[in-house]
Design an enzyme around this catalytic site. Structure first.
Site, PDB file in Angstrom:
ATOM      1  N   HIS A   1     -14.210 -64.762 -52.684  1.00 10.44           N
ATOM      2  CA  HIS A   1     -13.766 -63.616 -51.891  1.00 10.44           C
ATOM      3  C   HIS A   1     -13.025 -62.584 -52.739  1.00 10.44           C
ATOM      4  CE1 HIS A   1     -14.427 -66.390 -48.547  1.00 10.44           C
ATOM      5  NE2 HIS A   1     -14.228 -65.404 -47.687  1.00 10.44           N
TER       6      HIS A   1
ATOM      7  N   GLU B   1     -11.395 -61.486 -44.960  1.00 16.14           N
ATOM      8  CA  GLU B   1     -12.375 -61.753 -43.908  1.00 16.14           C
ATOM      9  C   GLU B   1     -12.114 -60.913 -42.657  1.00 16.14           C
ATOM     10  OE1 GLU B   1     -13.830 -65.594 -43.179  1.00 16.14           O
ATOM     11  OE2 GLU B   1     -14.670 -65.614 -45.201  1.00 16.14           O
TER      12      GLU B   1
ATOM     13  N   ASP C   1     -21.658 -70.975 -48.672  1.00 17.02           N
ATOM     14  CA  ASP C   1     -20.218 -70.712 -48.734  1.00 17.02           C
ATOM     15  C   ASP C   1     -19.635 -70.971 -47.353  1.00 17.02           C
ATOM     16  OD1 ASP C   1     -17.767 -69.807 -50.009  1.00 17.02           O
ATOM     17  OD2 ASP C   1     -17.927 -68.032 -48.750  1.00 17.02           O
ATOM     18  N   SER C   2     -18.339 -71.211 -47.330  1.00 15.11           N
ATOM     19  CA  SER C   2     -17.678 -71.430 -46.045  1.00 15.11           C
ATOM     20  C   SER C   2     -17.643 -70.158 -45.214  1.00 15.11           C
ATOM     21  CB  SER C   2     -16.250 -71.933 -46.271  1.00 15.11           C
ATOM     22  OG  SER C   2     -15.508 -70.984 -47.011  1.00 15.11           O
TER      23      SER C   2
ATOM     24  N   CYS D   1     -11.913 -67.753 -56.469  1.00 14.36           N
ATOM     25  CA  CYS D   1     -12.393 -67.735 -55.088  1.00 14.36           C
ATOM     26  C   CYS D   1     -13.369 -66.578 -55.003  1.00 14.36           C
ATOM     27  CB  CYS D   1     -11.252 -67.535 -54.098  1.00 14.36           C
ATOM     28  SG  CYS D   1     -11.813 -67.347 -52.374  1.00 14.36           S
TER      29      CYS D   1
ATOM     30  N   CYS E   1     -18.842 -71.531 -53.479  1.00 13.39           N
ATOM     31  CA  CYS E   1     -17.545 -71.699 -52.836  1.00 13.39           C
ATOM     32  C   CYS E   1     -16.723 -72.604 -53.736  1.00 13.39           C
ATOM     33  CB  CYS E   1     -17.726 -72.327 -51.455  1.00 13.39           C
ATOM     34  SG  CYS E   1     -16.182 -72.778 -50.606  1.00 13.39           S
TER      35      CYS E   1
END
Length: 274
Positions: free
Chosen positions: A195, A159, A11-12, A193, A74
């Site tokens: 996240h 994040e 993942d990024s 996503c 991702c």
């Protein structure tokens, strides 16, 4: 180089850890290597070319660590890089390796959640602008109407661990309202996503009663289990010492602190320098 092979998960940043957690719960015996490209995240607003370059570098790094199978956990990388890697890189450079994404497994089942045949997709600008979800979903559920909404501030909030604070409420409400104004028939929202599952508590408070929120972790884990059942030639190459390794291109201490929130367990990582 690892002696026994591992499943690579990329993942990024941190979001892929929500998928990794579901995969590890569903398939606990395997060895895993997680790679987070935190030094260059978020990917959401990068061009197709940049996302492809960054993703390929990380995939090839995972190959070099002994991962014959890599999961792009991702959505942006899956939307902007997966097809090119599968079609133009693997057959010529890595014919015995495989790279899988998160979009197709989700598209294969998302229609089972809606009663109105109308869903919303919330993701990064990169994922939304790629039109990957409407295209893939139409292959499996051509009758579905799909409405998309980009949420560019959600990943930075998450994040930076600001998603738990009251200040995030405004941006949760803002993007939900923007999506729901596109169709009154939406009854299911796909969190496109990895996240976004961390926002489920706040999303559940602002959505009308009866709405379905669909996260990808369990879907991808089930799809991977099915893939390994159908491909014993790959499954037999994977080590099963229940080993988990974590790597980041960013600061290890910052990664460890934040990753533990996403993975819901203590994480110790090592740094990769490009």
């Amino acid at each position: 180089m690892n002696v026994t092979k591992s499943i690579g998960i990329f993942d990024s940043g941190y979001g892929g850890l929500t998928v990794f957690k579901s995969i590890a719960e569903r398939l606990p015996d395997y060895n895993y290597i997680y790679m987070g490209d935190n030094a260059r995240s978020p990917y959401g607003d990068h061009s197709f070319e940049t996302v492809y370059q960054y993703t390929l570098e990380c995939v090839e790094w995972l190959f070099a660590q002994g991962c014959p199978l890599v999961i792009l956990a991702c959505n942006t990388a899956s939307a902007k890089a997966l097809r090119t890697i599968q079609q133009k890189v693997l057959p010529f450079k890595y014919p015995d390796h495989r790279v899988l994404g998160v979009i197709r497994p989700t598209a294969e089942v998302i229609g089972n959640y809606t009663e109105t045949n109308t869903i919303g997709v919330m993701g990064t600008r990169g994922t939304v602008n790629s039109e990957s979800y409407p295209i893939e979903i139409s292959h499996f559920f051509p009758e579905l109407e799909v409405f998309q909404q980009s949420c560019p501030l959600w990943v930075p909030l998450i994040e930076n661990n600001e998603h738990i604070n009251p200040g995030a409420d405004y941006f949760v409400q803002k993007y939900v309202d923007a999506l729901l104004t596109k169709s009154a028939a939406i009854d299911t929202i796909l969190l496109a996503c990895t996240h976004y599952p961390l926002l489920v508590p706040k999303l559940s408070k602002v959505l009308p009663e009866g709405f379905k929120l669909v996260a990808q972790g369990d879907i991808v884990a089930s799809s991977l289990a099915d893939y390994l059942d159908r491909h014993p030639e790959m499954e037999s190459r994977l080590g099963k010492e229940n080993r988990k390794q974590f790597f980041t291109s960013g600061d290890e201490q910052v990664f460890n602190q934040n990753a533990s929130i996403f993975f819901d367990a203590h994480v110790v990582s090592a740094r990769v320098r490009w």
